[in-house]
Design a protein around this motif. Sequence first.
Motif, PDB file in Angstrom:
ATOM      1  N   ASP A   1       1.213  16.764  -1.084  1.00 18.62           N
ATOM      2  CA  ASP A   1      -0.026  16.006  -1.300  1.00 18.62           C
ATOM      3  C   ASP A   1      -1.168  16.654  -0.521  1.00 18.62           C
ATOM      4  O   ASP A   1      -1.040  17.788  -0.033  1.00 18.62           O
ATOM      5  CB  ASP A   1       0.171  14.542  -0.898  1.00 18.62           C
ATOM      6  CG  ASP A   1       0.513  14.378   0.586  1.00 18.62           C
ATOM      7  OD1 ASP A   1       0.378  15.372   1.345  1.00 18.62           O
ATOM      8  OD2 ASP A   1       0.910  13.277   0.993  1.00 18.62           O
TER       9      ASP A   1
ATOM     10  N   LYS B   1       0.855  -1.201   0.000  1.00 19.21           N
ATOM     11  CA  LYS B   1       0.000   0.000   0.000  1.00 19.21           C
ATOM     12  C   LYS B   1       0.879   1.235   0.000  1.00 19.21           C
ATOM     13  O   LYS B   1       1.442   1.621   1.022  1.00 19.21           O
ATOM     14  CB  LYS B   1      -0.914  -0.005   1.209  1.00 19.21           C
ATOM     15  CG  LYS B   1      -1.942  -1.125   1.197  1.00 19.21           C
ATOM     16  CD  LYS B   1      -2.894  -1.002   2.365  1.00 19.21           C
ATOM     17  CE  LYS B   1      -3.971  -2.096   2.306  1.00 19.21           C
ATOM     18  NZ  LYS B   1      -4.928  -2.004   3.442  1.00 19.21           N
ATOM     19  N   LEU B   2       0.979   1.868  -1.168  1.00 16.37           N
ATOM     20  CA  LEU B   2       1.844   3.028  -1.315  1.00 16.37           C
ATOM     21  C   LEU B   2       1.063   4.307  -1.074  1.00 16.37           C
ATOM     22  O   LEU B   2       0.141   4.644  -1.832  1.00 16.37           O
ATOM     23  CB  LEU B   2       2.460   3.064  -2.717  1.00 16.37           C
ATOM     24  CG  LEU B   2       3.208   1.805  -3.177  1.00 16.37           C
ATOM     25  CD1 LEU B   2       3.795   2.031  -4.557  1.00 16.37           C
ATOM     26  CD2 LEU B   2       4.287   1.436  -2.181  1.00 16.37           C
ATOM     27  N   PHE B   3       1.394   5.016  -0.036  1.00  9.91           N
ATOM     28  CA  PHE B   3       0.813   6.318   0.281  1.00  9.91           C
ATOM     29  C   PHE B   3      -0.704   6.265   0.431  1.00  9.91           C
ATOM     30  O   PHE B   3      -1.353   7.296   0.547  1.00  9.91           O
ATOM     31  CB  PHE B   3       1.168   7.372  -0.788  1.00  9.91           C
ATOM     32  CG  PHE B   3       2.639   7.516  -1.012  1.00  9.91           C
ATOM     33  CD1 PHE B   3       3.444   8.137  -0.078  1.00  9.91           C
ATOM     34  CD2 PHE B   3       3.235   7.007  -2.157  1.00  9.91           C
ATOM     35  CE1 PHE B   3       4.811   8.264  -0.288  1.00  9.91           C
ATOM     36  CE2 PHE B   3       4.608   7.129  -2.375  1.00  9.91           C
ATOM     37  CZ  PHE B   3       5.392   7.760  -1.432  1.00  9.91           C
ATOM     38  N   GLY B   4      -1.270   5.085   0.415  1.00  8.87           N
ATOM     39  CA  GLY B   4      -2.723   5.006   0.547  1.00  8.87           C
ATOM     40  C   GLY B   4      -3.162   4.701   1.953  1.00  8.87           C
ATOM     41  O   GLY B   4      -4.318   4.913   2.320  1.00  8.87           O
TER      42      GLY B   4
ATOM     43  N   ARG C   1       1.544   6.451 -10.466  1.00 15.19           N
ATOM     44  CA  ARG C   1       0.286   7.198 -10.365  1.00 15.19           C
ATOM     45  C   ARG C   1       0.206   8.044  -9.083  1.00 15.19           C
ATOM     46  O   ARG C   1      -0.673   8.888  -8.953  1.00 15.19           O
ATOM     47  CB  ARG C   1      -0.890   6.237 -10.408  1.00 15.19           C
ATOM     48  CG  ARG C   1      -0.908   5.186  -9.317  1.00 15.19           C
ATOM     49  CD  ARG C   1      -2.025   4.177  -9.535  1.00 15.19           C
ATOM     50  NE  ARG C   1      -2.015   3.106  -8.546  1.00 15.19           N
ATOM     51  CZ  ARG C   1      -2.601   3.196  -7.350  1.00 15.19           C
ATOM     52  NH1 ARG C   1      -3.227   4.320  -7.007  1.00 15.19           N
ATOM     53  NH2 ARG C   1      -2.565   2.169  -6.510  1.00 15.19           N
ATOM     54  N   HIS C   2       1.136   7.865  -8.158  1.00 19.83           N
ATOM     55  CA  HIS C   2       1.140   8.640  -6.925  1.00 19.83           C
ATOM     56  C   HIS C   2       1.914   9.948  -7.059  1.00 19.83           C
ATOM     57  O   HIS C   2       1.982  10.722  -6.093  1.00 19.83           O
ATOM     58  CB  HIS C   2       1.756   7.813  -5.779  1.00 19.83           C
ATOM     59  CG  HIS C   2       0.929   6.628  -5.387  1.00 19.83           C
ATOM     60  ND1 HIS C   2      -0.201   6.725  -4.608  1.00 19.83           N
ATOM     61  CD2 HIS C   2       1.074   5.306  -5.697  1.00 19.83           C
ATOM     62  CE1 HIS C   2      -0.708   5.519  -4.412  1.00 19.83           C
ATOM     63  NE2 HIS C   2       0.036   4.646  -5.079  1.00 19.83           N
TER      64      HIS C   2
ATOM     65  N   ARG D   1       6.103  13.785  -0.952  1.00 19.47           N
ATOM     66  CA  ARG D   1       6.218  12.327  -0.975  1.00 19.47           C
ATOM     67  C   ARG D   1       7.542  11.871  -1.593  1.00 19.47           C
ATOM     68  O   ARG D   1       7.963  12.372  -2.638  1.00 19.47           O
ATOM     69  CB  ARG D   1       5.069  11.714  -1.770  1.00 19.47           C
ATOM     70  CG  ARG D   1       3.702  11.895  -1.119  1.00 19.47           C
ATOM     71  CD  ARG D   1       2.617  11.285  -1.997  1.00 19.47           C
ATOM     72  NE  ARG D   1       1.320  11.293  -1.315  1.00 19.47           N
ATOM     73  CZ  ARG D   1       0.207  10.793  -1.841  1.00 19.47           C
ATOM     74  NH1 ARG D   1       0.235  10.241  -3.047  1.00 19.47           N
ATOM     75  NH2 ARG D   1      -0.931  10.828  -1.160  1.00 19.47           N
TER      76      ARG D   1
ATOM     77  N   TRP E   1       3.478   2.573  -8.714  1.00 19.40           N
ATOM     78  CA  TRP E   1       3.924   3.746  -7.972  1.00 19.40           C
ATOM     79  C   TRP E   1       3.875   5.051  -8.764  1.00 19.40           C
ATOM     80  O   TRP E   1       3.775   6.129  -8.186  1.00 19.40           O
ATOM     81  CB  TRP E   1       5.338   3.527  -7.416  1.00 19.40           C
ATOM     82  CG  TRP E   1       6.427   3.251  -8.406  1.00 19.40           C
ATOM     83  CD1 TRP E   1       6.952   2.052  -8.742  1.00 19.40           C
ATOM     84  CD2 TRP E   1       7.158   4.232  -9.179  1.00 19.40           C
ATOM     85  NE1 TRP E   1       7.957   2.178  -9.675  1.00 19.40           N
ATOM     86  CE2 TRP E   1       8.114   3.513  -9.955  1.00 19.40           C
ATOM     87  CE3 TRP E   1       7.102   5.621  -9.294  1.00 19.40           C
ATOM     88  CZ2 TRP E   1       8.982   4.141 -10.830  1.00 19.40           C
ATOM     89  CZ3 TRP E   1       7.975   6.258 -10.158  1.00 19.40           C
ATOM     90  CH2 TRP E   1       8.899   5.525 -10.928  1.00 19.40           C
TER      91      TRP E   1
END
Length: 436
Positions: free
Chosen positions: A175, A109-112, A149-150, A181, A147
């Motif tokens: 963000d 889970k990246l940054f979510g 799309r972040h 980030r 990654w």
Amino acid sequence: MPDAADKGSSFPSFRASPLRDKVIGEVHARPFRSMSSPRVVLHYAFLTNASEAADDKAWLIEFCTSRGEPVPTDGAKHHTIAFGGGMLNWEQHAEFTTYTWDAPAAEGKLFGELIHNHPFGAMFRAPGDMLVAARFEAHPNPGEDVWRRHFDSGSLTVSRIEGGAAAVATDFRQDGDGLTRFLVINDEMGNHQIGAAVKRLLEIETYRTLAMLGLFEAARLQPEIRRFETELADLTSQMVEDAGLDTNRDLLNKFTKLAAALEAGATASTFRFGASRAYHQIVQARFNTLQEEAAPGELSMAGFLGRRLSPAMQTCQSIEDRQAMLSRKLARATTLLRTRVDVDLEQQNRSLLQSMNRRARMQLRLQQTVEGLSIAAVSYYVVGLLSYLAKGASDAGLPIPSGSITTAIAVPIVIAVMWATMHRIRKVYSKETKAD
């Protein structure tokens, strides 16, 4: 003297410098901490003055005490405690204080992931104005389609670090939580390498932000320096004209005020520009240590930051150079004008001395005239007294010529005696004056 071996050591003990422990301890200050991946790191930096730093340390001691954690020692500039399943690290620097918290992250889970157990909630007290806020995540390679799309593709940078053992992606944008980030994609790094890499990336983000403060100080000073340059040119042009002493004094006063204002501004900005240069050098050193280079077909972090950071440092240097140049020009102009004022004063003093000499000569002539009249007057009275004596003696039957003959004989003698007496008095007075 007792044998050192009796104390359990074959070496003697010497008196240690009071700085020995600090110097040795500085090498181990702010150590790298091993981090496993996946890992999430929240990092904040706050600008703090001396008073705010002291209040913040007092709050940290109270915070640690309330949680049963060890408190920082006297004089400590860094401290680490356990919090929320991770570690909270506090560091205090010359003009800022940082709080960094890291904890395990959810796999994939990246940054979510919403982080609820971090220390930066309602209970946290910011020590000063926040300047840096960043979120770092270290993960095994999740796949490029996951990654990218972040991040904002327009400013995305992707770099290889540690000799290609990992990659770092960031767009240097905030963000929704106001955090910048960073994603560390771990391919081959060990836990210690991850900790060291994240630490250096934290420092890059912190110091590159602090370095940019000099740019805004330069922007603030630029109109003022331009005004100084214009005013200096105007005042210098007035020096070309052949002005009097009063005008030159007025110009000198204006030059002095201008120089004082320039030096005040230069002194106030010296720390900011010097700090910005030091921070910029630290950023460059950290990039070199990370062995950072652009991933194939990507823009590197150093390349992206260099487009703005390097011109910002050049702007700061330009303002400093202009301040120094203005200071030198003002010093030369002030010296030249002061020389002109001194020459005018010498000319005025010479004229005054010449006038005094003329008056002294006139006074001497007047004095000599008065002395001549005084000799004549005194001689007249002395001759008159002698004529009375001669007349009385003649009437008394003494063998003395008549009064008129005696008076005629006495006149040149009395005048000569009076002149000699006055000359002797003047000679004695002249000797006393020269001796003084």
